[in-house]
Write an enzyme that holds these catalytic residues in place. Structure first.
Site, PDB file in Angstrom:
ATOM      1  N   GLU B 283       0.835  -1.201   0.000  1.00 31.19           N
ATOM      2  CA  GLU B 283       0.000   0.000   0.000  1.00 31.19           C
ATOM      3  C   GLU B 283       0.874   1.257   0.000  1.00 31.19           C
ATOM      4  O   GLU B 283       0.561   2.249  -0.660  1.00 31.19           O
ATOM      5  CB  GLU B 283      -0.931  -0.018   1.221  1.00 31.19           C
ATOM      6  CG  GLU B 283      -2.131   0.883   1.086  1.00 31.19           C
ATOM      7  CD  GLU B 283      -3.197   0.556   2.126  1.00 31.19           C
ATOM      8  OE1 GLU B 283      -3.842  -0.497   1.974  1.00 31.19           O
ATOM      9  OE2 GLU B 283      -3.372   1.329   3.078  1.00 31.19           O
ATOM     10  N   SER B 330      -7.396   1.916  -2.348  1.00 32.91           N
ATOM     11  CA  SER B 330      -6.197   1.154  -2.630  1.00 32.91           C
ATOM     12  C   SER B 330      -6.626  -0.202  -3.181  1.00 32.91           C
ATOM     13  O   SER B 330      -7.599  -0.790  -2.720  1.00 32.91           O
ATOM     14  CB  SER B 330      -5.399   0.967  -1.345  1.00 32.91           C
ATOM     15  OG  SER B 330      -4.509  -0.117  -1.490  1.00 32.91           O
ATOM     16  N   CYS B 526     -10.421  -1.523  14.505  1.00 31.88           N
ATOM     17  CA  CYS B 526     -10.735  -2.945  14.680  1.00 31.88           C
ATOM     18  C   CYS B 526     -10.900  -3.334  16.148  1.00 31.88           C
ATOM     19  O   CYS B 526     -11.626  -4.263  16.464  1.00 31.88           O
ATOM     20  CB  CYS B 526      -9.642  -3.806  14.078  1.00 31.88           C
ATOM     21  SG  CYS B 526      -9.334  -3.403  12.365  1.00 31.88           S
TER      22      CYS B 526
END
Lengths: 393, 596
Positions: B283, B330, B526
């Site tokens: 990325e 991405s 998360c």
């Protein structure tokens, strides 16, 4: 006859062609004086809850906020009530005048008439009236515009905070209170919300002064009130009567001679059995003796051919469907009450189950979020307690 | 400081800031008032009514959660009328509720069950309304099961989906006895605008919304001698799992988790953190390539800002609500899916195991990962790259089923080969973590120097603020990246889809401009995911976040590009970031979806 005749009043529907002068005159009176007049008149909300109108205007006026609103609650949905429709048909300008003066007192520039969806046919007539009214307001130097908001048919939207939610495009669910609309109302702004009839009465007060209004009625129940009379009566219709009468006097005038009970205040009101006719008054606070019932004006007469079980079953079925469903006591309570009395009638539950249901209605009265759930107890308790045998056999 | 209000609760005096509620005042006195519709993450509803208390002088009982305190207020929380009413309300809820508790997935962790037990509702003779209802059971989504017969209409899920996630996939429908929580046109959950984030699950007090579990499937695989079962564990799991075993929130249980997974019989216990490091390589390179294409080559087709793509809830949200921005995402797969694709290729080759014999399991703080693993794009290894996704909660269930005394386990280490990771990977579990990890690597690639922050802690991108903005000035880059000299790299971070929606709207209206944007679907990232232990609250998420950064600080390596296994995989298998193999295995594409 020797029988006491009820004092019929003819104020609301009297056609006053001087309404422009009344409007202009009222707008010239200092705000404080108007509030005092309203408070002195003893006028209380005619939707049924009976909050003092002058105080409501005053509180909204005192609330901070640039934008404020005036709402006329015309979501007339209580079973057995049909007076507001008539007011809006015959004397809409009185309601509009009341709204204009409330706007001046509260400092609002925008008003809404929340019209019951089923009254859609009134829209053209009302709009014509509103157009004329806007011109008058402009001439009188008042910056105030009124718009009609059409409801969609839910009974709960007659509850003021659910009404505002629905106007904001949300589900019509009552809000937590406090805060009250005088502080946090439509769009979160201070809002005066008055019933159609209440506003019409303010016109009477503005025209004749507080004294004339106050001279009618008794103690805490001042003025006259429109009653929607239906059921077992030879003369159903709308009547303007002085507050404070006993149910007995009412029955003497209106019944077919075989009245066993009167439901005062519609499905959310109380059933008065014959043995209590004499001691029950129609008004707001208790007299020194006897019971006093507030009412939105629905009077349903039942003669001896009527099954009170069917009456109650019908009301409960109505509530079970018209509960918004958000709070537990109302949503589930109503279902339990309907299924419960039906089970007792069928013999699936013992008669003593009625006592459990009576206790349940106490809980609903104490804990439901809004007036709908709280007032289911009224008809349930007054019918079950007075006509227990009709529930069982 | 705001004005203090004095009141008494059960005769005990307390003073508390104005605008606080009776419930909060009671909390201060260690008096518990039961609640169901109330949740610290959500706005006040006041609709379940179990928190009613008596206010002396008032004819009605008042909801403690929704009533502000006032001077001189006298409250009774345990008077006869309160007890009777509360009991009635619990009984009423039970009469509409399919109380098959022993057969319920939430048995033992249901707030309604707990209340029923506390109030000993043993002889309720209200009529059972369940048979009269036409309750629906929807298990068509790979992530979420919605069982209307368990629903108590508290609307926590509705408020969650609306306030936190801006989706309103769940809404209230109908009124009165027909009132229910429903989707658009009552379609199944897999056919509506749902992001599968599972926030509704962690806010549901009962078994009405639960994850679709794959526990039996995983047990079957573990019991099959012909299968080689590998497991990967996401960063946020290690700071949440302990809560399922009564440790404090924020306890780091990485070593015990690994030990437990080995005892469960997984053939190889590996780490999603490895592929998080890999994600940074891919990325980060993608970002720099896009910048070059846009700034040097003037390629108009290159979309900036670039958005992160680790969060499958966020991906589905973009696909539904901002499909015009799909090219800004991405192309990197999420770490879970990179891992999955490599498990059945690189790992299989290295370990000489036929890919068809490998069962790839992941443990995620997330329910959207279950959906992600089932996407048709996620089969680049020639097989379904990740076979089964377990949430943190499901792993805890398996550990308990296996009779493992979690708290007494010795710590163990991840297996080698895709088990090694850096501190940059573990912070993926917190909002801002991917950004920080990417900056640690990208800045160093570009300038040859470490990011100019003490201990590599890029504090401006950390914390629980809904939308964070940061920028980093690039000075004296190495020759390859000279065009970035003096460029101020502008970044933004959002977590929770409501914040994401706000950020996107600003972007769309031209009110803001960025190069790189990190978005996580769940509040806190998360660590607050829909697959994490229940309950959740702002305080719990804060503790987990502290644990994540502590875990990072304790790692010997803190930068993804220094992970030796990453260096190794590029040397032996992938060649280079964005190379041919990477492109095939580690990158993906997205699908525009309708809002309705």
């Amino acid at each position: 006859m020797g029988k006491k005749q009820l004092r019929r009043v003819d104020l609301i529907f009297a056609n006053d062609d001087d309404y422009l002068q009344i409007l202009k005159k009222s707008l010239d009176i200092p705000t404080e004086e108007i509030i005092n007049e309203m408070i002195n008149s003893g006028l209380k909300g005619r939707g049924g809850a009976g909050f003092p109108t002058g105080l409501k205007w005053k509180l909204t006026g005192e609330s901070k906020g640039k934008q404020k609103y005036i709402i006329c609650n015309a979501d007339e949905g209580e079973p057995g009530t049909f007076k507001d429709r008539e007011i809006l048909t015959q004397v809409p300008y009185k309601v509009l005048t009341g709204m204009a003066v409330a706007a001046k007192v509260a400092g609002a520039t925008k008003g809404y008439i929340y019209l019951r969806g089923e009254y859609r046919f009134l829209v053209p007539l009302l709009n014509k009236e509103i157009e004329k009214f806007h011109v008058l307001c402009k001439d009188a130097g008042l910056d105030f515009k009124v718009e009609i908001f059409l409801g969609s048919g839910a009974y709960i939207c007659g509850e003021e905070s659910a009404l505002m939610e629905s106007m904001e495009g949300k589900r019509g669910e009552p809000r937590n209170k406090p805060p009250y609309p005088t502080e946090v109302g439509y769009m979160g702004k201070p809002t005066v919300i008055n019933n159609v009839e209440t506003l019409a009465h303010t016109f009477t007060i503005l025209k004749y002064g507080a004294k004339k209004f106050r001279d009618l009625g008794v103690q805490d129940s001042r003025g006259s009130k429109l009653f929607s009379v239906s059921g077992d009566t030879p003369i159903p219709g709308i009547y303007e009567l002085e507050l404070g009468m006993t149910v007995q006097d009412f029955v003497d005038d209106f019944s077919d001679g075989d009245c066993k009970a009167v439901q005062v205040g519609g499905a959310s009101g109380f059933l008065v059995p014959r043995k209590r006719f004499a001691e029950t008054n129609i008004g707001y606070q208790g007299k020194l003796t006897g019971i006093s019932l507030p009412t939105g004006g629905s009077m349903m007469l039942f003669n001896s051919s009527r099954s009170m079980f069917n009456v109650l079953d019908n009301y409960l079925d109505f509530f079970q469907e018209e509960s918004c469903g958000q709070c537990t006591p109302c949503r589930v309570g109503c279902q339990q009450l309907v299924k419960g009395i039906e089970a007792v009638k069928r013999g699936d539950k013992p008669a003593s189950y009625l006592d459990k249901l009576l206790k349940l209605t106490d809980t609903m009265k104490y804990t439901a979020k809004c007036g709908l759930g709280q007032s289911v107890a009224n008809s349930f308790q007054s019918i079950v307690e007075n006509f227990r045998e009709e529930m069982i056999y | 400081m705001s004005k203090m209000i004095n009141l008494t609760i059960n005769g005990i005096a307390v003073s508390i800031e104005q605008s606080k509620t009776v419930l909060e005042a009671a909390e201060k006195l260690n008096i518990t008032i039961p609640v169901l519709c109330y949740h610290k993450d959500l706005c006040i509803a006041g609709n379940c009514r179990v928190c009613v208390v008596e206010q002396i002088g008032s004819q009605k009982l008042i909801p403690a959660c929704a009533t502000p305190v006032f001077e001189g207020m006298e409250i009774q929380t345990n008077s006869l009328v309160v007890r009777n009413s509360r009991k009635h309300i619990i009984e009423l809820l039970l009469s509409e509720h399919n109380a098959d508790c022993t057969k319920c997935y939430k048995n033992g962790s249901c707030e309604l069950q707990e209340l029923a037990s506390e109030y000993k509702i043993t002889n309720s003779d209200f009529i059972d309304l369940v048979p009269l209802k036409n309750y629906k059971y929807d298990d068509l989504s790979p992530s979420i099961i919605k069982d209307d017969s368990k629903c108590i209409r508290c609307q926590r899920c509705v408020r969650t989906c609306n306030e936190i996630q801006h989706l309103s996939a769940l809404e209230v429908a109908y009124k009165g006895d027909h009132m229910k929580i429903s989707t658009f046109a009552e379609k199944p959950m897999n056919d509506v605008v749902c992001s599968n984030c599972g926030q509704c699950i962690i806010h549901c007090p009962t078994g009405a919304l639960v994850e679709k579990n794959y526990i039996e499937e995983v047990w079957d695989a573990l019991g099959d001698p012909n299968k080689h079962v590998v497991v990967q564990t996401a960063p946020a799991v290690r700071v949440g799992l302990g809560e399922e075993f009564e440790s404090k929130s924020g306890d780091r249980v990485t070593g015990k988790m690994v030990a437990a997974l080995k005892r469960l019989g997984f053939d190889s216990v590996l780490d999603t953190d490895f592929s998080a490091d890999l994600t940074i390589m891919e990325e980060g390179t993608e970002l720099l390539t896009r910048l070059k294409q846009a700034l040097v080559d003037g390629d108009k087709k290159v979309q900036l800002p670039m958005f992160t793509s680790c969060s499958p809830g966020w991906i589905k949200f973009v696909e539904h609500t901002f499909p015009e921005y799909l090219n800004n995402l991405s192309t990197c797969k999420s770490p879970q899916q990179m891992f999955g694709a490599l498990a059945k290729t690189y790992y299989a080759q290295k370990r000489s195991i036929p890919a068809e014999n490998i069962v790839s399991v992941s443990v995620m703080p997330c329910t959207a990962k279950k959906f992600e693993a089932n996407r048709p794009e996620m089969r680049d290894s020639g097989y379904q790259d990740v076979d089964y996704v377990l949430t943190t909660r499901e792993l805890a269930i398996m550990i308990k089923q296996a009779g493992i005394e979690f708290n007494n386990l010795e710590q163990d280490n991840f297996d080698k080969l895709m088990g090694n990771s850096t501190g940059a990977a573990v912070i993926f579990g917190a909002t801002g973590g991917v950004m920080e990890a990417a900056l640690r690597t990208a800045y160093e690639i570009v300038t040859g120097r470490e990011v100019p922050f003490k201990n590599l802690e890029i504090l401006p991108v950390r914390g629980i603020e809904g939308i964070k903005e940061a920028s980093i000035l690039i000075e004296n880059p190495v020759d390859d990246w000279k065009f970035l000299d003096g460029v101020e790299l502008k970044c933004a971070i959002a977590h929770g889809l409501e914040n994401a929606h706000q950020l996107m709207t600003n972007l769309k209206n031209g009110k803001s401009e960025y190069h790189f944007v990190e978005i996580m679907a769940c509040p806190g990232g998360c660590l607050g995911g829909g697959g994490q232990p229940i309950p959740t609250s702002p305080e719990i998420r804060k503790k987990r976040m502290e644990a994540i950064y502590a875990e990072d600080g304790a790692m010997p390596l803190r930068k993804s590009h220094e992970n030796p296994e990453i260096v190794q995989i590029y040397k032996e298998f992938l060649d280079k970031p964005l190379g041919h193999k990477s492109h095939k295995l580690l990158h993906t594409h997205y699908t525009p979806r309708e809002r309705y």
